[in-house]
Motif scaffolding. Structure first.
Motif, PDB file in Angstrom:
ATOM      1  N   LEU A 134       0.812  -1.216   0.000  1.00  0.00           N
ATOM      2  CA  LEU A 134       0.000   0.000   0.000  1.00  0.00           C
ATOM      3  C   LEU A 134       0.847   1.269   0.000  1.00  0.00           C
ATOM      4  O   LEU A 134       0.473   2.281  -0.614  1.00  0.00           O
ATOM      5  CB  LEU A 134      -0.959   0.003   1.190  1.00  0.00           C
ATOM      6  N   ASP A 135       1.991   1.257   0.674  1.00  0.00           N
ATOM      7  CA  ASP A 135       2.830   2.452   0.781  1.00  0.00           C
ATOM      8  C   ASP A 135       3.943   2.495  -0.264  1.00  0.00           C
ATOM      9  O   ASP A 135       4.777   3.409  -0.246  1.00  0.00           O
ATOM     10  CB  ASP A 135       3.441   2.533   2.186  1.00  0.00           C
ATOM     11  N   GLN A 136       3.947   1.506  -1.168  1.00  0.00           N
ATOM     12  CA  GLN A 136       5.006   1.427  -2.178  1.00  0.00           C
ATOM     13  C   GLN A 136       4.622   2.265  -3.395  1.00  0.00           C
ATOM     14  O   GLN A 136       3.461   2.323  -3.794  1.00  0.00           O
ATOM     15  CB  GLN A 136       5.205  -0.035  -2.590  1.00  0.00           C
ATOM     16  N   LYS A 137       5.621   2.932  -4.000  1.00  0.00           N
ATOM     17  CA  LYS A 137       5.382   3.660  -5.241  1.00  0.00           C
ATOM     18  C   LYS A 137       4.972   2.660  -6.322  1.00  0.00           C
ATOM     19  O   LYS A 137       5.637   1.643  -6.548  1.00  0.00           O
ATOM     20  CB  LYS A 137       6.636   4.407  -5.671  1.00  0.00           C
ATOM     21  N   ALA A 138       3.886   2.962  -7.017  1.00  0.00           N
ATOM     22  CA  ALA A 138       3.315   2.000  -7.969  1.00  0.00           C
ATOM     23  C   ALA A 138       4.278   1.667  -9.101  1.00  0.00           C
ATOM     24  O   ALA A 138       4.287   0.546  -9.606  1.00  0.00           O
ATOM     25  CB  ALA A 138       2.003   2.551  -8.523  1.00  0.00           C
ATOM     26  N   GLY A 139       5.097   2.641  -9.489  1.00  0.00           N
ATOM     27  CA  GLY A 139       6.015   2.412 -10.604  1.00  0.00           C
ATOM     28  C   GLY A 139       7.127   1.446 -10.297  1.00  0.00           C
ATOM     29  O   GLY A 139       7.823   0.993 -11.211  1.00  0.00           O
ATOM     30  N   THR A 140       7.327   1.119  -9.024  1.00  0.00           N
ATOM     31  CA  THR A 140       8.405   0.190  -8.652  1.00  0.00           C
ATOM     32  C   THR A 140       7.911  -1.248  -8.557  1.00  0.00           C
ATOM     33  O   THR A 140       8.714  -2.137  -8.268  1.00  0.00           O
ATOM     34  CB  THR A 140       9.024   0.595  -7.301  1.00  0.00           C
ATOM     35  N   MET A 141       6.632  -1.483  -8.795  1.00  0.00           N
ATOM     36  CA  MET A 141       6.094  -2.839  -8.688  1.00  0.00           C
ATOM     37  C   MET A 141       6.294  -3.602  -9.994  1.00  0.00           C
ATOM     38  O   MET A 141       6.575  -3.026 -11.051  1.00  0.00           O
ATOM     39  CB  MET A 141       4.602  -2.791  -8.343  1.00  0.00           C
ATOM     40  N   SER A 142       6.114  -4.926  -9.932  1.00  0.00           N
ATOM     41  CA  SER A 142       6.211  -5.764 -11.117  1.00  0.00           C
ATOM     42  C   SER A 142       5.027  -5.486 -12.044  1.00  0.00           C
ATOM     43  O   SER A 142       4.018  -4.880 -11.645  1.00  0.00           O
ATOM     44  CB  SER A 142       6.216  -7.239 -10.728  1.00  0.00           C
ATOM     45  N   GLY A 143       5.151  -5.966 -13.276  1.00  0.00           N
ATOM     46  CA  GLY A 143       4.062  -5.778 -14.238  1.00  0.00           C
ATOM     47  C   GLY A 143       2.757  -6.410 -13.779  1.00  0.00           C
ATOM     48  O   GLY A 143       1.673  -5.828 -13.943  1.00  0.00           O
ATOM     49  N   GLY A 144       2.849  -7.591 -13.187  1.00  0.00           N
ATOM     50  CA  GLY A 144       1.647  -8.255 -12.711  1.00  0.00           C
ATOM     51  C   GLY A 144       0.979  -7.489 -11.584  1.00  0.00           C
ATOM     52  O   GLY A 144      -0.254  -7.361 -11.542  1.00  0.00           O
ATOM     53  N   GLU A 145       1.800  -6.944 -10.673  1.00  0.00           N
ATOM     54  CA  GLU A 145       1.254  -6.169  -9.568  1.00  0.00           C
ATOM     55  C   GLU A 145       0.624  -4.871 -10.072  1.00  0.00           C
ATOM     56  O   GLU A 145      -0.426  -4.444  -9.581  1.00  0.00           O
ATOM     57  CB  GLU A 145       2.351  -5.884  -8.545  1.00  0.00           C
ATOM     58  N   GLN A 146       1.254  -4.252 -11.077  1.00  0.00           N
ATOM     59  CA  GLN A 146       0.681  -3.046 -11.658  1.00  0.00           C
ATOM     60  C   GLN A 146      -0.661  -3.336 -12.340  1.00  0.00           C
ATOM     61  O   GLN A 146      -1.587  -2.517 -12.284  1.00  0.00           O
ATOM     62  CB  GLN A 146       1.655  -2.425 -12.659  1.00  0.00           C
ATOM     63  N   GLN A 147      -0.769  -4.505 -12.955  1.00  0.00           N
ATOM     64  CA  GLN A 147      -2.042  -4.868 -13.579  1.00  0.00           C
ATOM     65  C   GLN A 147      -3.119  -5.060 -12.514  1.00  0.00           C
ATOM     66  O   GLN A 147      -4.271  -4.637 -12.697  1.00  0.00           O
ATOM     67  CB  GLN A 147      -1.900  -6.139 -14.415  1.00  0.00           C
ATOM     68  N   MET A 148      -2.768  -5.703 -11.429  1.00  0.00           N
ATOM     69  CA  MET A 148      -3.727  -5.848 -10.327  1.00  0.00           C
ATOM     70  C   MET A 148      -4.185  -4.477  -9.843  1.00  0.00           C
ATOM     71  O   MET A 148      -5.373  -4.261  -9.569  1.00  0.00           O
ATOM     72  CB  MET A 148      -3.080  -6.626  -9.176  1.00  0.00           C
ATOM     73  N   LEU A 149      -3.246  -3.543  -9.739  1.00  0.00           N
ATOM     74  CA  LEU A 149      -3.581  -2.196  -9.284  1.00  0.00           C
ATOM     75  C   LEU A 149      -4.485  -1.488 -10.278  1.00  0.00           C
ATOM     76  O   LEU A 149      -5.440  -0.797  -9.880  1.00  0.00           O
ATOM     77  CB  LEU A 149      -2.301  -1.394  -9.062  1.00  0.00           C
ATOM     78  N   ALA A 150      -4.221  -1.649 -11.568  1.00  0.00           N
ATOM     79  CA  ALA A 150      -5.060  -1.003 -12.578  1.00  0.00           C
ATOM     80  C   ALA A 150      -6.507  -1.487 -12.493  1.00  0.00           C
ATOM     81  O   ALA A 150      -7.452  -0.697 -12.586  1.00  0.00           O
ATOM     82  CB  ALA A 150      -4.493  -1.258 -13.975  1.00  0.00           C
ATOM     83  N   VAL A 151      -6.669  -2.793 -12.299  1.00  0.00           N
ATOM     84  CA  VAL A 151      -8.019  -3.344 -12.167  1.00  0.00           C
ATOM     85  C   VAL A 151      -8.646  -2.873 -10.854  1.00  0.00           C
ATOM     86  O   VAL A 151      -9.817  -2.456 -10.821  1.00  0.00           O
ATOM     87  CB  VAL A 151      -7.992  -4.886 -12.233  1.00  0.00           C
ATOM     88  N   GLY A 152      -7.866  -2.910  -9.773  1.00  0.00           N
ATOM     89  CA  GLY A 152      -8.380  -2.469  -8.483  1.00  0.00           C
ATOM     90  C   GLY A 152      -8.774  -1.008  -8.493  1.00  0.00           C
ATOM     91  O   GLY A 152      -9.816  -0.626  -7.937  1.00  0.00           O
ATOM     92  N   ARG A 153      -7.971  -0.170  -9.127  1.00  0.00           N
ATOM     93  CA  ARG A 153      -8.299   1.260  -9.225  1.00  0.00           C
ATOM     94  C   ARG A 153      -9.615   1.462  -9.961  1.00  0.00           C
ATOM     95  O   ARG A 153     -10.456   2.272  -9.550  1.00  0.00           O
ATOM     96  CB  ARG A 153      -7.166   1.992  -9.943  1.00  0.00           C
ATOM     97  N   ALA A 154      -9.822   0.728 -11.058  1.00  0.00           N
ATOM     98  CA  ALA A 154     -11.088   0.834 -11.788  1.00  0.00           C
ATOM     99  C   ALA A 154     -12.258   0.377 -10.916  1.00  0.00           C
ATOM    100  O   ALA A 154     -13.339   0.990 -10.926  1.00  0.00           O
ATOM    101  CB  ALA A 154     -11.020   0.013 -13.071  1.00  0.00           C
ATOM    102  N   MET A 155     -12.049  -0.685 -10.141  1.00  0.00           N
ATOM    103  CA  MET A 155     -13.119  -1.189  -9.284  1.00  0.00           C
ATOM    104  C   MET A 155     -13.465  -0.213  -8.165  1.00  0.00           C
ATOM    105  O   MET A 155     -14.583  -0.240  -7.636  1.00  0.00           O
ATOM    106  CB  MET A 155     -12.716  -2.533  -8.690  1.00  0.00           C
ATOM    107  N   MET A 156     -12.547   0.680  -7.799  1.00  0.00           N
ATOM    108  CA  MET A 156     -12.838   1.658  -6.751  1.00  0.00           C
ATOM    109  C   MET A 156     -13.925   2.643  -7.161  1.00  0.00           C
ATOM    110  O   MET A 156     -14.500   3.327  -6.314  1.00  0.00           O
ATOM    111  CB  MET A 156     -11.563   2.414  -6.359  1.00  0.00           C
ATOM    112  N   ALA A 157     -14.206   2.734  -8.439  1.00  0.00           N
ATOM    113  CA  ALA A 157     -15.312   3.574  -8.899  1.00  0.00           C
ATOM    114  C   ALA A 157     -16.667   2.904  -8.667  1.00  0.00           C
ATOM    115  O   ALA A 157     -17.696   3.500  -8.953  1.00  0.00           O
ATOM    116  CB  ALA A 157     -15.139   3.904 -10.382  1.00  0.00           C
TER     117      ALA A 157
END
Length: 234
Positions: free
Chosen positions: A128-151
């Motif tokens: 949660l406190d990690q800069k998103a750009g430093t995560m792996s591609g798979g983790e960034q994809q999870m975040l992209a989906v999660g961010r969309a779901m927050m709407a």
């Protein structure tokens, strides 16, 4: 829930989508498959209000989408997890999730949705406190989906969620898509991995050079010799 009726979308003078019609019903996973340049991502961008529709109509829950600003599309209940993830790399995971809820004021429901997303993607809770750009591609994809779901969308548009991921993470992403639908969110999925997409989808539309080539139940298209030859490595 969603209906596209003979839509035409252009990049300048180049027609990218040519007279496409499709329907998505509540509770479905519907997938768009086709080769690069077939118009799949363009279709999602048009639905999201990121590209104008030159001809044809789009309706969502009975209301016309043509000309609706992109932020209003989100407010009406459509969220888009784009190709290439497009997370905010200098912001933390937590801040990226906050951005997904930027139109919402219901703090208790936002907190509940955040918890649901962290249960879907436990790796995000650890970062949660990690800069998103430093995560792996798979983790960034999870975040992209999660961010969309927050709407809290009624319809989730997913554009190439498995792109560039290791096979084990591809399995995780598609398992999560099924769980998202089970929790009540309808999904319109664009995916190069046609086999995986057809495996989770209820129905599928096959695009070729911006036009609709075939459509039908996903399990039937997965056995269509033409589809097997063109997209499934048969």
């Amino acid at each position: 829930m969603l209906e596209l009726d003979e839509i035409h979308v252009y990049y300048g003078n180049i027609a990218a989508v040519k007279g496409l019609s499709l329907t998505v019903y509540p509770g479905e996973i519907v997938t768009l498959i086709g080769s690069n340049g077939a118009g799949k991502s363009t279709t999602l961008r048009a639905i999201s209000g990121l590209l104008p529709v030159r001809r044809g109509t789009m309706t969502f829950l009975g209301r016309q989408l043509n000309g609706v600003p992109d932020h209003e599309v989100v407010r009406r209940g459509i969220a888009h997890s784009p190709e290439g993830r497009r997370i905010f790399p200098r912001m933390t995971v937590d801040e990226n999730l906050d951005m997904g809820a930027f139109l919402r004021k219901d703090k208790e429901a936002i907190a509940a949705d955040r918890e649901m997303i962290l249960e879907l993607f436990p790796r995000l809770r650890e970062r949660l406190d990690q800069k998103a750009g430093t995560m792996s591609g798979g983790e960034q994809q999870m975040l992209a989906v999660g961010r969309a779901m927050m709407a809290r969308p009624q319809l989730l548009l997913l554009d190439e969620p498995s792109m560039g991921l290791a096979p084990v993470l591809v399995d995780v992403i598609f398992e999560t898509i099924v769980r998202i639908r089970e929790q009540g969110t309808t999904v319109l999925l664009v995916e190069q991995n046609a086999l995986a997409a057809l495996d989770v989808a209820d129905r599928a539309y096959v695009l070729e050079s911006g036009s609709l080539k075939l459509h039908g139940p996903a399990d039937e298209l997965a056995e269509d010799p033409e589809i097997v030859k063109a997209y499934l490595g048969g």
